[in-house]
Each structure stands twice: as C-alpha cells, then as structure tokens.
Write a protein that holds these residues in place. Structure first.
Motif, short mmCIF file in Angstrom:
data_model
loop_
_atom_site.label_atom_id
_atom_site.label_comp_id
_atom_site.label_asym_id
_atom_site.label_seq_id
_atom_site.Cartn_x
_atom_site.Cartn_y
_atom_site.Cartn_z
N TRP A 1 24.10 2.90 -24.80
CA TRP A 1 23.56 1.43 -24.71
C TRP A 1 21.94 1.49 -25.11
N GLU A 2 21.26 2.73 -24.89
CA GLU A 2 19.96 2.81 -25.24
C GLU A 2 19.86 2.81 -26.66
N LEU A 3 20.62 3.43 -27.37
CA LEU A 3 20.68 3.30 -28.95
C LEU A 3 20.80 2.03 -29.37
N ALA A 4 21.75 1.19 -28.90
CA ALA A 4 21.85 -0.03 -29.09
C ALA A 4 20.61 -0.85 -28.98
N ARG A 5 20.03 -0.49 -28.13
CA ARG A 5 18.51 -1.30 -27.73
C ARG A 5 17.59 -0.86 -28.79
N ALA A 6 17.50 0.24 -29.03
CA ALA A 6 16.47 0.90 -29.88
C ALA A 6 16.69 0.36 -31.26
N LEU A 7 18.04 0.09 -31.76
CA LEU A 7 18.32 -0.36 -33.19
C LEU A 7 17.94 -1.75 -33.27
N SER A 8 18.09 -2.66 -31.96
CA SER A 8 17.78 -3.89 -32.06
C SER A 8 16.33 -4.09 -31.97
N TYR A 9 15.44 -3.37 -31.46
CA TYR A 9 14.16 -3.57 -31.56
C TYR A 9 13.49 -3.05 -33.06
N LEU A 10 14.27 -2.17 -33.64
CA LEU A 10 14.05 -2.07 -35.22
C LEU A 10 14.71 -3.03 -36.17
N GLN A 11 15.22 -4.26 -35.38
CA GLN A 11 15.93 -5.27 -36.30
C GLN A 11 17.05 -4.85 -37.10
N ARG A 12 17.57 -3.63 -36.72
CA ARG A 12 18.87 -3.40 -37.23
C ARG A 12 19.95 -3.57 -36.75
N PHE A 13 20.40 -5.23 -36.82
CA PHE A 13 21.12 -5.58 -36.06
C PHE A 13 22.59 -5.39 -36.09
N ASP A 14 22.75 -5.07 -37.45
CA ASP A 14 24.29 -5.00 -37.63
C ASP A 14 24.85 -3.56 -36.82
N GLU A 15 23.72 -2.31 -37.03
CA GLU A 15 24.03 -1.23 -36.22
C GLU A 15 23.91 -1.55 -34.88
N SER A 16 23.12 -2.16 -34.41
CA SER A 16 23.23 -2.42 -33.08
C SER A 16 24.13 -3.21 -32.19
N LEU A 17 24.75 -4.16 -32.96
CA LEU A 17 25.75 -4.99 -32.21
C LEU A 17 26.96 -3.86 -32.31
N ALA A 18 27.33 -3.12 -33.55
CA ALA A 18 28.39 -2.31 -33.43
C ALA A 18 28.32 -1.41 -32.31
N GLU A 19 27.19 -0.71 -31.84
CA GLU A 19 27.03 0.17 -30.69
C GLU A 19 27.15 -0.71 -29.51
N TYR A 20 26.62 -1.85 -29.33
CA TYR A 20 27.02 -2.61 -28.00
C TYR A 20 28.44 -2.78 -28.13
N ARG A 21 28.99 -3.09 -29.12
CA ARG A 21 30.64 -3.23 -29.07
C ARG A 21 31.34 -1.96 -28.52
N PHE B 1 23.59 -7.86 -25.07
CA PHE B 1 24.60 -8.00 -26.43
C PHE B 1 24.48 -9.40 -26.82
N GLY B 2 24.53 -10.32 -25.83
CA GLY B 2 24.11 -11.76 -25.95
C GLY B 2 22.74 -11.89 -26.54
N GLN B 3 21.84 -11.59 -25.97
CA GLN B 3 20.58 -11.82 -26.59
C GLN B 3 20.38 -11.34 -28.01
N VAL B 4 20.78 -9.93 -28.23
CA VAL B 4 20.63 -9.50 -29.56
C VAL B 4 21.50 -10.32 -30.65
N LEU B 5 22.78 -11.00 -30.15
CA LEU B 5 23.38 -11.86 -30.99
C LEU B 5 22.76 -13.13 -31.39
N LEU B 6 21.83 -13.52 -30.35
CA LEU B 6 21.08 -14.80 -30.69
C LEU B 6 19.83 -14.43 -31.57
N TRP B 7 19.42 -13.23 -31.60
CA TRP B 7 18.15 -12.80 -32.31
C TRP B 7 18.70 -12.86 -33.79
N PHE B 8 19.91 -12.23 -33.92
CA PHE B 8 20.72 -12.23 -35.16
C PHE B 8 21.25 -13.49 -35.75
N GLY B 9 20.92 -14.83 -35.03
CA GLY B 9 21.23 -15.96 -35.66
C GLY B 9 22.73 -16.40 -35.38
#
Length: 222
Positions: A62-82, A98-106
């Motif tokens: 979970w923390e890895l997914a968060r960190a990746l989202s802050y780095l705007q590596r959204f594909d990797e982040s979403l994969a970890e959230y799943r 997870f929902g917020q990162v999906l929104l950031w990713f458009g």
C-alpha cells in the motif's frame, strides 16, 4: 645450619618500622587462571528477530502504491493498489486512495465506480471531494453539489471546496449563487489572481460586462 634457620626466623619476626620496606619480600601472588569463556547461546537459524515492529506485506505494498502515485507513475501505482485490494477487498481506506489515484490519472468513471462503493460516512474529506469531481466529470451536477455542500458545511473555511461549488453553480447557470461564493473567496484571498479571473468570467456570463472588465483588469499588470 640451625643458626641460619634461626637468623631467618628472627628476621621474619622483627618489627617493621614505618616507612621501611619489610625485610622479607613476600612472594608474588600466583598467576590467575584465565576464566573459562561462556559458550555463546545457540543461534536460532529458524527466524530472524526483527529490530522494529513488523510491517505486513499488504501494508508495505500500500505504501509503495502511494509513493508511486506521488511520483506520478500512475500505471505502476494502480497495479500495486489492485494487488493490495485483492487481499484486502473490504478495506475502504485503501479503496478510497485507489479511487483518488484513478481520478488523478484521468479515469473519472473508474474513480466514481470505486468511490461510490464506500459509505459517505467513511470517506475522508479528500476522497469525498474526489467523488464530487468524478460526478462533475459525469455531469451529475446535483449529486456533486450535494457532496460539495456537505463538505463545505463540515469544513467551513475550506476555500477549495467553496471554489468547486462556485464553479459547479456557474456551469449550471446559477450565476448569482456562484458570484456570491466567489466574493466570499476573494474576501479571504484578495490577491488570488486566478480566482479573480474566474470571478470575472462568471460576471461576463451573467451579463455584467462592465464589472467583468474591471475585475479582469485588476489581474493584469500595466
């Protein structure tokens, strides 16, 4: 021979004067036998005792997914959230992240699908606003308005929530209500150029071009 023994006996019995060394130097103490070293405790090779409190795998991911989202590596982040949600499907804290990162990713439709599964009382303010934004993207303005008003009531001084509601009302052509909110924001943040420009646009849409021009001019340097 007896005389020699007697002489040694007399010397040994003679009193020692203060400050004088004894007549017979005592033999040195026997050398101390080195202590036998204690055997080392048997090493436990079955597991390593951690120095700190253990962090479970799901939380580390979970923390890895968060960190990746802050780095705007959204594909990797979403994969970890799943992956996290696959083992913790009922954890709404993870799901709202997870929902917020999906929104950031458009991906507003996917964000809505995830965030709408969570009871409103369990949504954080940020996740609640994200759900409102997802509803705006779907042009579900009444539902979004209800969320923005609820959040504005919960955190009355939050200017971002007030701005979201002001924009939504202007898109719904409820100009007077929108302008009232814009004025409240500018009272708190009179130097915010971008808010004032949006305010000027709404004045223009409301058929008040003179006021719109005056406000827009205030945002420009001579």
């Amino acid at each position: 021979m007896n005389r020699v023994v007697l002489a040694f006996a007399l010397l040994a019995a003679a009193p020692v004067r203060a400050g004088e060394p004894p007549s017979i130097v005592p033999p040195p103490p026997p050398a101390q036998t080195p202590p036998v070293p204690m055997p080392a405790p048997p090493r436990n090779t079955s597991r390593i005792v951690p120095l700190a409190e253990s962090i479970p795998d799901w939380q580390a991911r979970w923390e890895l997914a968060r960190a990746l989202s802050y780095l705007q590596r959204f594909d990797e982040s979403l994969a970890e959230y799943r992956k996290v949600l696959a083992v913790r499907p009922t954890d709404n804290l993870i799901r709202q992240d997870f929902g917020q990162v999906l929104l950031w990713f458009g991906r507003s439709d996917d964000a809505y699908a995830e965030l709408s599964k969570i009871p409103a009382a369990e949504l954080s303010p940020a996740a609640s606003l994200a759900l409102g934004d997802a509803l705006v993207a779907r042009r579900a303005y009444p539902e979004a308005e209800a969320i923005f008003r609820r959040e504005l009531e919960r955190a009355g001084g939050d200017q971002l929530t007030r701005l979201k509601l002001a924009e939504l009302l202007s898109w719904s052509k409820r100009y007077d209500e929108s302008l009232q909110l814009y004025r409240a924001i500018l009272t708190a943040l009179p130097e915010d150029v971008q808010v004032r420009r949006r305010y000027a646009l709404v004045l223009l849409w409301a058929g008040r071009p003179q006021e719109s021009a005056e406000e827009m001019r205030r945002t420009l340097t001579e």
